[in-house]
Scaffold this active site. Structure first.
Site, short mmCIF file in Angstrom:
data_model
loop_
_atom_site.label_atom_id
_atom_site.label_comp_id
_atom_site.label_asym_id
_atom_site.label_seq_id
_atom_site.Cartn_x
_atom_site.Cartn_y
_atom_site.Cartn_z
N SER A 63 0.79 -1.27 0.07
CA SER A 63 -0.05 0.12 -0.09
C SER A 63 0.86 1.31 -0.04
CB SER A 63 -0.94 0.09 1.08
OG SER A 63 -2.02 -1.07 1.25
N GLY A 64 2.11 1.31 -0.13
CA GLY A 64 3.07 2.31 -0.02
C GLY A 64 3.93 2.23 1.13
N THR A 65 4.11 1.36 1.92
CA THR A 65 4.65 1.20 3.09
C THR A 65 6.03 1.86 3.08
OG1 THR A 65 3.71 -1.08 3.26
CG2 THR A 65 5.18 -0.48 5.16
N TRP A 67 7.40 3.94 0.99
CA TRP A 67 7.37 5.33 0.81
C TRP A 67 6.95 6.15 2.19
CZ3 TRP A 67 3.13 8.09 -2.86
CH2 TRP A 67 3.49 9.44 -2.96
N HIS A 126 2.24 -4.44 9.72
CA HIS A 126 1.03 -5.05 8.76
C HIS A 126 0.00 -5.68 9.77
CE1 HIS A 126 3.25 -3.90 5.37
NE2 HIS A 126 3.87 -5.04 5.37
N ARG A 148 -4.62 1.94 0.16
CA ARG A 148 -4.24 2.05 -1.29
C ARG A 148 -5.37 1.36 -1.90
NH1 ARG A 148 0.85 -0.01 -4.61
NH2 ARG A 148 0.67 1.50 -6.59
N SER A 156 0.16 -5.10 -7.34
CA SER A 156 1.47 -5.00 -6.78
C SER A 156 1.81 -6.13 -5.92
CB SER A 156 1.44 -3.64 -5.71
OG SER A 156 2.66 -3.42 -5.30
N ARG A 278 8.54 -0.86 -8.17
CA ARG A 278 8.03 -1.37 -9.34
C ARG A 278 7.87 -0.24 -10.11
NH1 ARG A 278 3.80 -3.49 -11.91
NH2 ARG A 278 2.47 -2.63 -10.38
P1 A3P Z 1 3.79 -0.77 -7.35
O1 A3P Z 1 3.93 -2.43 -7.28
O2 A3P Z 1 2.27 -0.74 -7.87
O3 A3P Z 1 4.77 -0.17 -8.10
P2 A3P Z 1 4.99 -1.32 -0.26
O4 A3P Z 1 5.82 -0.45 0.13
O5 A3P Z 1 3.78 -1.35 0.85
O6 A3P Z 1 5.61 -2.72 -0.19
O7 A3P Z 1 4.08 -1.15 -1.41
C1 A3P Z 1 4.86 -1.06 -2.57
C2 A3P Z 1 4.48 -0.38 -3.73
O8 A3P Z 1 4.75 1.05 -3.32
C3 A3P Z 1 4.95 -0.37 -5.08
O9 A3P Z 1 3.80 -0.27 -6.09
C4 A3P Z 1 6.10 0.15 -5.32
O10 A3P Z 1 6.66 0.68 -6.44
C5 A3P Z 1 5.58 1.33 -4.62
N1 A3P Z 1 6.47 2.58 -3.90
C6 A3P Z 1 7.73 2.20 -3.56
N2 A3P Z 1 8.53 3.57 -3.15
C7 A3P Z 1 7.61 4.32 -3.48
C8 A3P Z 1 7.90 5.86 -3.57
N3 A3P Z 1 8.89 6.52 -3.22
N4 A3P Z 1 6.84 6.53 -4.09
C9 A3P Z 1 5.68 6.27 -4.61
N5 A3P Z 1 5.47 4.64 -4.81
C10 A3P Z 1 6.51 3.90 -4.13
#
Ligand code: A3P
Length: 312
Positions: A63-65, A67, A126, A148, A156, A278
């Site tokens: 979900s953007g963890t 980031w 989580h 997300r 993802s 990704r």
């Molecule tokens: P996608 O697979 O859709 O690209 P988590 O961190 O919870 O594991 O989530 C991973 C998702 O967040 C992946 O999505 C990844 O590419 C995206 N992500 C990682 N770093 C990011 C950043 N700095 N800004 C925006 N999205 C990011």
């Protein structure tokens, strides 16, 4: 850990994503193993002691963890790294998951952790709200929940799974991933139940729980970072804002920068740094879901989130 393992035999079991099986515990699915596992959840419930000054970041996986970890680490620690050369900022040399650890990865560690002796301690998790240890719930500490769009979480997670899955399990097809996800079967899922409880708690305790979405973060990262800073008790001063401190953090933690820094190396054995980066986009699901799949997930989301102010 063995003390928890024997309890698995009594639990409902389903097919897993990265691992062979998932187990139902207190209404949510968990994999078995050393980290991010049902054993870790049980050990945390038994032994984890929260401090009132702790800060927690809670998410469903994908979900953007990563980031959010980077942003919170950068903003809370900004004075610590202000005077150091920019090239030595931890986020320029190491993975956000090392800077800000998850309690499910830390609990079985014997070595001192990155957060020992530091206040505030920054942790992610989580774990569903209903399985959090009482000490976190009662400590009065602050928690940020990031959610997300479920369709992007599914896509993802599908890619993440196929990068990390044991070779003996073979690759997962997207149809298989969709079926499991829509039935709520995913580590820490059902997705909708995970989101719903944290959302409810954020409304009941707005001073302690902040609810954010990945989609809002992509639309207006600067304002979300300011909101985050205020909520966590680290507001930006007028001078900082005028000097571009917020934009600097947004850039440091942006997908472009972090994916470049994390091209090589590993968070730990079997977990490459780059697996967390990704596409980093909103709406990639359109490239994977059929109209029928999209309709089914919309229906579930509508039913589960009915009457809630959650939009993507
Ligand atoms: P996608 O697979 O859709 O690209 P988590 O961190 O919870 O594991 O989530 C991973 C998702 O967040 C992946 O999505 C990844 O590419 C995206 N992500 C990682 N770093 C990011 C950043 N700095 N800004 C925006 N999205 C990011």
């Amino acid at each position: 850990m063995d003390k928890y393992k024997h309890r698995l035999a009594t639990l409902r079991k389903e097919k897993g994503w990265i691992t062979e099986n998932l187990y139902m515990y207190k209404g949510f699915w968990h994999q078995s193993g050393r980290r991010f596992s049902i054993e870790a959840v049980m050990a945390i419930q038994d032994t984890f002691k929260a401090h009132p000054t702790d800060i927690y970041l809670a998410t469903m996986p994908k979900s953007g963890t990563t980031w959010l970890k980077a942003l919170v680490f950068a903003l809370v620690k900004r004075n610590q790294y202000k005077n150091s050369s920019i090239s030595t900022h931890p986020l320029l040399v190491t993975n956000p998951h090392i800077c800000l650890p998850s309690i499910e990865a830390e609990i079985f560690r014997n070595t001192p952790t990155y957060v020992d002796g530091v206040s505030p301690r920054l942790f992610a998790t989580h774990i569903p709200y209903t399985s959090l240890p009482q000490s976190i719930i009662k400590s009065g500490c602050r928690l940020v929940y990031l959610c997300r769009n479920p369709k992007d979480v599914l896509v993802s997670m599908f890619h993440f799974t196929n990068k990390l899955r044991d070779k003996s399990l073979g690759l997962m097809t997207f149809e298989e991933a969709f079926k499991l996800f829509s039935k709520g079967i995913m580590n820490n899922g059902p997705y909708w139940d995970h989101v719903k409880v944290y959302h409810k708690i954020s409304l009941e305790h707005p001073k302690n729980v902040l609810f954010l979405t990945y989609e809002d973060m992509t639309i207006d990262t600067v304002n979300i970072v300011k909101r985050l800073a205020k909520f966590l008790g680290y507001p930006f001063t007028k001078e900082e804002e005028a000097n571009g401190a917020v934009q600097e953090i947004v850039k440091l933690c942006g997908f472009k920068n972090l994916s470049e820094v994390n091209k090589h190396g590993n968070v730990r054995e079997g977990m490459p740094n780059d697996v967390f980066f990704r596409e980093g986009k909103v709406g990639d699901w359109k490239n994977y879901l059929t109209n029928e799949m999209s309709r089914i997930l919309d229906e579930i989301t509508e039913e589960k989130f009915h009457g809630l102010d959650i939009s993507f």
